[in-house]
Scaffold this motif. Structure first.
Motif, mmCIF file in Angstrom:
data_model
loop_
_atom_site.group_PDB
_atom_site.id
_atom_site.type_symbol
_atom_site.label_atom_id
_atom_site.label_comp_id
_atom_site.label_asym_id
_atom_site.label_seq_id
_atom_site.Cartn_x
_atom_site.Cartn_y
_atom_site.Cartn_z
ATOM 1 N N ILE A 20 0.924 -0.769 -0.297
ATOM 2 C CA ILE A 20 -0.091 -0.285 0.283
ATOM 3 C C ILE A 20 1.276 0.852 0.085
ATOM 4 C CG2 ILE A 20 -1.472 0.749 1.699
ATOM 5 C CD1 ILE A 20 -2.649 -1.471 2.683
ATOM 6 N N LEU A 21 2.439 1.290 0.557
ATOM 7 C CA LEU A 21 2.995 2.480 0.700
ATOM 8 C C LEU A 21 3.684 2.503 -0.397
ATOM 9 C CD1 LEU A 21 4.566 4.338 2.664
ATOM 10 C CD2 LEU A 21 6.173 2.333 3.176
ATOM 11 N N VAL A 22 4.137 1.322 -0.993
ATOM 12 C CA VAL A 22 4.662 1.396 -2.258
ATOM 13 C C VAL A 22 3.783 2.193 -3.287
ATOM 14 C CG1 VAL A 22 5.562 0.382 -3.715
ATOM 15 C CG2 VAL A 22 6.754 0.249 -2.057
ATOM 16 N N ALA A 23 2.517 2.183 -3.087
ATOM 17 C CA ALA A 23 1.090 1.919 -4.416
ATOM 18 C C ALA A 23 1.082 3.880 -4.010
ATOM 19 C CB ALA A 23 -0.478 2.000 -4.153
ATOM 20 N N PHE A 24 1.042 4.241 -3.037
ATOM 21 C CA PHE A 24 1.274 5.548 -2.372
ATOM 22 C C PHE A 24 2.107 6.476 -3.152
ATOM 23 C CE2 PHE A 24 1.411 9.178 0.112
ATOM 24 C CZ PHE A 24 0.588 10.013 0.001
ATOM 25 N N LEU A 25 3.146 6.192 -2.805
ATOM 26 C CA LEU A 25 4.582 6.458 -3.094
ATOM 27 C C LEU A 25 4.872 6.731 -4.419
ATOM 28 C CD1 LEU A 25 6.621 5.656 -0.302
ATOM 29 C CD2 LEU A 25 6.159 7.585 -0.157
ATOM 30 N N CYS A 26 4.640 5.875 -5.659
ATOM 31 C CA CYS A 26 5.159 5.605 -6.765
ATOM 32 C C CYS A 26 4.333 5.868 -8.075
ATOM 33 C CB CYS A 26 5.719 4.409 -7.392
ATOM 34 S SG CYS A 26 4.823 2.891 -6.976
ATOM 35 N N ALA A 27 2.972 6.317 -7.350
ATOM 36 C CA ALA A 27 2.037 6.584 -8.441
ATOM 37 C C ALA A 27 1.467 7.298 -9.262
ATOM 38 C CB ALA A 27 0.685 5.973 -7.830
ATOM 39 N N TRP A 28 2.150 8.430 -8.608
ATOM 40 C CA TRP A 28 2.270 10.374 -9.052
ATOM 41 C C TRP A 28 3.749 9.681 -10.445
ATOM 42 C CZ3 TRP A 28 7.191 12.620 -10.060
ATOM 43 C CH2 TRP A 28 8.409 11.811 -9.295
ATOM 44 N N LEU A 29 4.758 9.056 -9.909
ATOM 45 C CA LEU A 29 5.469 8.858 -11.657
ATOM 46 C C LEU A 29 5.283 7.825 -12.607
ATOM 47 C CD1 LEU A 29 8.610 9.397 -12.433
ATOM 48 C CD2 LEU A 29 9.670 7.725 -11.184
ATOM 49 N N THR A 30 4.620 7.043 -12.051
ATOM 50 C CA THR A 30 3.716 5.777 -13.592
ATOM 51 C C THR A 30 2.753 6.214 -13.437
ATOM 52 O OG1 THR A 30 2.974 4.777 -11.497
ATOM 53 C CG2 THR A 30 4.502 3.612 -11.692
ATOM 54 N N SER A 31 2.092 7.384 -13.299
ATOM 55 C CA SER A 31 0.850 8.227 -13.870
ATOM 56 C C SER A 31 1.017 8.443 -15.181
ATOM 57 C CB SER A 31 0.604 8.627 -12.697
ATOM 58 O OG SER A 31 -0.627 8.435 -11.946
ATOM 59 N N VAL A 32 2.867 9.097 -15.030
ATOM 60 C CA VAL A 32 2.791 9.729 -16.188
ATOM 61 C C VAL A 32 3.795 9.550 -17.285
ATOM 62 C CG1 VAL A 32 3.170 12.023 -15.102
ATOM 63 C CG2 VAL A 32 5.480 10.973 -15.336
ATOM 64 N N ASN A 33 3.949 7.486 -17.020
ATOM 65 C CA ASN A 33 5.113 7.117 -18.060
ATOM 66 C C ASN A 33 4.012 5.736 -18.229
ATOM 67 O OD1 ASN A 33 6.741 5.399 -18.573
ATOM 68 N ND2 ASN A 33 8.181 5.137 -17.118
ATOM 69 N N PRO A 34 3.517 5.568 -19.511
ATOM 70 C CA PRO A 34 2.711 4.349 -19.935
ATOM 71 C C PRO A 34 3.583 3.077 -19.977
ATOM 72 C CG PRO A 34 2.781 6.535 -21.266
ATOM 73 C CD PRO A 34 3.739 6.940 -20.509
ATOM 74 N N LEU A 35 5.067 3.020 -19.849
ATOM 75 C CA LEU A 35 5.213 1.576 -19.991
ATOM 76 C C LEU A 35 5.616 0.927 -18.816
ATOM 77 C CD1 LEU A 35 8.303 3.652 -22.123
ATOM 78 C CD2 LEU A 35 6.512 2.114 -22.920
ATOM 79 N N ILE A 36 5.425 1.543 -17.797
ATOM 80 C CA ILE A 36 4.368 1.347 -16.495
ATOM 81 C C ILE A 36 3.683 1.807 -15.522
ATOM 82 C CG2 ILE A 36 6.933 2.614 -15.273
ATOM 83 C CD1 ILE A 36 7.353 0.786 -13.536
ATOM 84 N N GLY A 37 2.953 0.354 -15.100
ATOM 85 C CA GLY A 37 2.150 1.258 -13.900
ATOM 86 C C GLY A 37 2.088 0.928 -12.618
ATOM 87 N N ALA A 38 1.634 1.311 -11.920
ATOM 88 C CA ALA A 38 2.158 1.849 -10.552
ATOM 89 C C ALA A 38 1.169 0.012 -10.070
ATOM 90 C CB ALA A 38 0.758 2.663 -10.016
ATOM 91 N N GLY A 39 0.985 -0.731 -10.604
ATOM 92 C CA GLY A 39 -0.276 -1.789 -10.093
ATOM 93 C C GLY A 39 0.408 -3.205 -10.269
ATOM 94 N N TRP A 40 1.947 -2.647 -10.797
ATOM 95 C CA TRP A 40 2.910 -3.649 -10.911
ATOM 96 C C TRP A 40 3.999 -3.606 -10.633
ATOM 97 C CZ3 TRP A 40 4.436 -2.081 -16.798
ATOM 98 C CH2 TRP A 40 3.180 -2.306 -17.883
ATOM 99 N N VAL A 41 4.074 -2.357 -10.087
ATOM 100 C CA VAL A 41 5.212 -2.025 -8.975
ATOM 101 C C VAL A 41 4.791 -2.399 -7.264
ATOM 102 C CG1 VAL A 41 6.449 -0.684 -7.463
ATOM 103 C CG2 VAL A 41 6.154 -0.088 -9.830
ATOM 104 N N SER A 42 3.280 -2.441 -7.165
ATOM 105 C CA SER A 42 2.741 -2.769 -5.665
ATOM 106 C C SER A 42 2.476 -4.021 -6.089
ATOM 107 C CB SER A 42 1.134 -2.071 -5.134
ATOM 108 O OG SER A 42 0.572 -2.477 -6.340
ATOM 109 N N GLY A 43 1.907 -4.633 -7.244
ATOM 110 C CA GLY A 43 2.183 -5.808 -7.049
ATOM 111 C C GLY A 43 3.775 -7.132 -7.040
ATOM 112 N N TYR A 44 4.111 -6.306 -7.214
ATOM 113 C CA TYR A 44 5.412 -6.937 -7.373
ATOM 114 C C TYR A 44 5.974 -6.993 -6.540
ATOM 115 C CZ TYR A 44 10.444 -8.488 -8.361
ATOM 116 O OH TYR A 44 11.414 -9.098 -8.500
ATOM 117 N N VAL A 45 5.513 -5.798 -4.413
ATOM 118 C CA VAL A 45 6.731 -5.809 -4.574
ATOM 119 C C VAL A 45 5.302 -7.025 -2.558
ATOM 120 C CG1 VAL A 45 6.178 -4.510 -1.738
ATOM 121 C CG2 VAL A 45 6.995 -3.722 -3.952
#
Length: 379
Positions: free
Chosen positions: A286-311
Motif C-alpha cells: 500500500i505504501l509503495v502504491a502511494f509513493l510511486c503512483a505520481w511517477l507511473t502515471s506519467v509513464n505509460p510503460l509502467i503501471g503502479a499496480g505492477w510495482v505494488s503487485g511485485y512488492v
C-alpha cells in the motif's frame, strides 16, 4: 485421405464422455485427434498448471492472467454442477486411444498464443464487456443444461458480446485444427476428432473448403508491439501533464508548481493506495502504491499496480501449492484467500486506482492554470 469422424462435446457434460467412448470403440481409428495443445495436454495429464507471477507482473499481463483464472473458474463450477471435471472427455479420448493402440494427436493452437492474440485484438470496450459477461455468468442463475445443450446459440451470443474474441477463440482455432487434421490425414486411414461442440461446424466447413484456411503463419502471429488507442491516450495524457507542469513553472512560478505537484502526488497516491487497500494488500505494498503512483502515471510503460503487485509478491511469497490451488479454486472464498490471487488482485486494483487518480489529478492541475476544462471539452 483418411476417414474423419468428428465428435463435438460439451466440455463438462457426462453425455459427452460417454459419446467419446462409444465412437472410438465403434470406429477403432488408428489416430485420435484432441482439442489440446502440448501445454494443456501436460497440464491435464499431470493434473497441474503453473503461472509465473513474476512474468505476469513484468509483462503487465495482469488483466489477461485474471481473465484466464476467471474462465477456468467458470468452467470448473459448471463441471461441479454436472459431475464432470473440465477436460474429462479429452482424458477419456486419450485413454481410449491408448487402449486400442491408436496415436494421440494434439491439434489445437498453443494456449499462450491464443490468449495473447485475444488480448491484442480485443478493443478496450470489448474487454470490459467480455469480462462483465463472464462475471455475470458466474453469479447468474442460468441452468447449465440449457446453456450447454444450445451450443449454436451460445456461440452466437459469444460473438455478440465480443466479435474479436469469437474470431480468435473459435474461428482461428477451427482453421488451425482443420489444418492439422488435413496434415494428419495423409498418414492415417481413420481419425476420430474430439473437439468442443462449438468447433464442430467450423471444422466441417473448412474440411469441405480447405482453400479457405488462412495461412498458418498468420494464425500463429503474435505482434510484439502495435499501435493502440489506449497507448496513444496514455502518451497524449502524459505529454499534457508534463506540458501543464512546465507551463505552471514558467508562467505561474515555482511556488504554484510545487503546489500543483503536491496535489498531483496526493491524488494519485491516495487513489492508488485505496485500490491496494481494497485488495487487502500488505502495508508495504500500500505504501509503495502511494509513493510511486505520481511517477507511473506519467509513464505509460509502467503501471503502479505492477510495482505494488511485485512488492506484494515478495511479501506474501505464494508457494507452488498456492498457484496450483489458484487454478483449481472451487469457490470465490478460495480465490479470495489465495496468496497468488491476492497478488494479481492487488496489482489490478492499484492500477484502477491509479488510472482514476491520473484523470482526476490532471483535471485538478489543469484547473490551477486558470484554463476552463469544460470549455475545452464542450465547445
Amino acid at each position: 485421405m483418411a476417414e474423419i469422424y468428428i465428435v463435438g462435446t460439451a466440455h463438462v457434460l457426462k453425455e459427452s464422455v460417454e459419446e467419446v467412448c462409444r465412437v472410438i470403440e465403434e470406429v477403432k481409428p488408428d489416430a485420435v485427434a484432441v482439442e489440446l495443445c502440448p501445454k494443456r495436454y501436460n497440464a491435464l495429464i499431470n493434473n497441474i498448471q503453473s503461472i509465473s507471477l513474476s512474468d505476469v507482473l513484468k509483462g503487465g499481463n495482469i488483466s489477461l492472467a485474471l481473465l484466464q483464472i476467471v474462465l477456468a473458474y467458470f468452467q470448473r463450477k459448471i463441471g461441479e454442477e454436472t459431475g464432470v471435471k473440465p477436460g474429462e472427455e479429452m482424458l477419456t479420448a486419450i485413454k481410449k486411444a491408448k487402449e486400442i493402440g491408436a496415436d494421440v494427436l494434439l491439434i489445437d493452437r498453443d494456449i499462450a498464443i491464443t490468449f495473447q492474440r485475444l488480448w491484442q485484438k480485443m478493443s478496450f470496450f470489448e474487454k470490459l464487456k467480455f469480462g462483465w459477461n463472464i462475471l455475470k455468468g458466474m453469479f447468474g442463475g442460468e441452468e447449465v443444461e440449457d446453456v450447454m445443450n444450445n451450443v449454436d446459440s451460445l456461440v452466437e451470443e459469444f460473438r455478440k458480446v465480443s466479435p474479436k474474441a469469437g474470431e480468435v477463440l473459435i474461428d482461428e482455432r477451427d482453421a488451425y485444427m482443420t489444418y492439422n487434421i488435413i496434415k494428419a490425414s495423409e498418414n492415417y486411414d481413420k481419425i476420430v476428432v474430439v473437439v468442443g461442440a462449438g468447433h464442430k461446424k467450423g471444422i466441417e466447413s473448412y474440411l469441405k473448403n480447405p482453400e479457405k484456411i488462412p495461412p498458418i503463419e498468420k494464425l500463429l502471429e503474435v505482434k510484439k508491439s502495435r499501435f493502440s488507442v489506449s497507448k496513444a491516450i496514455g502518451w497524449i495524457l502524459s505529454a499534457l501533464i508534463v506540458g501543464t507542469f512546465a507551463y505552471i513553472l514558467t508562467k505561474l512560478g515555482s511556488e504554484m508548481a510545487l503546489k500543483a505537484f503536491m496535489y498531483w502526488f496526493l491524488i494519485n497516491g491516495f487513489l492508488s493506495a485505496l485500490g491496494a487497500t481494497l485488495a487487502l494488500a500488505h502495508p508495504l505494498s500500500i505504501l509503495v502504491a502511494f509513493l510511486c503512483a505520481w511517477l507511473t502515471s506519467v509513464n505509460p510503460l509502467i503501471g503502479a499496480g505492477w510495482v505494488s503487485g511485485y512488492v506484494e509478491l515478495r511479501m506474501r511469497k505464494p508457494s507452488v501449492e498456492d498457484i496450483v490451488d489458484l487454478l483449481n479454486a472451487s469457490s470465490l472464498k478460495d480465490l479470495w484467500r489465495n496468496k497468488a490471487f491476492r497478488v494479481l488482485l492487488v496489482a489490478a486494483l492499484t492500477n484502477i486506482g491509479s488510472m482514476i487518480g491520473t484523470i482526476y489529478g490532471a483535471y485538478v492541475v489543469l484547473q490551477m492554470t486558470g484554463i476552463d476544462i469544460r470549455k475545452l471539452l464542450i465547445p
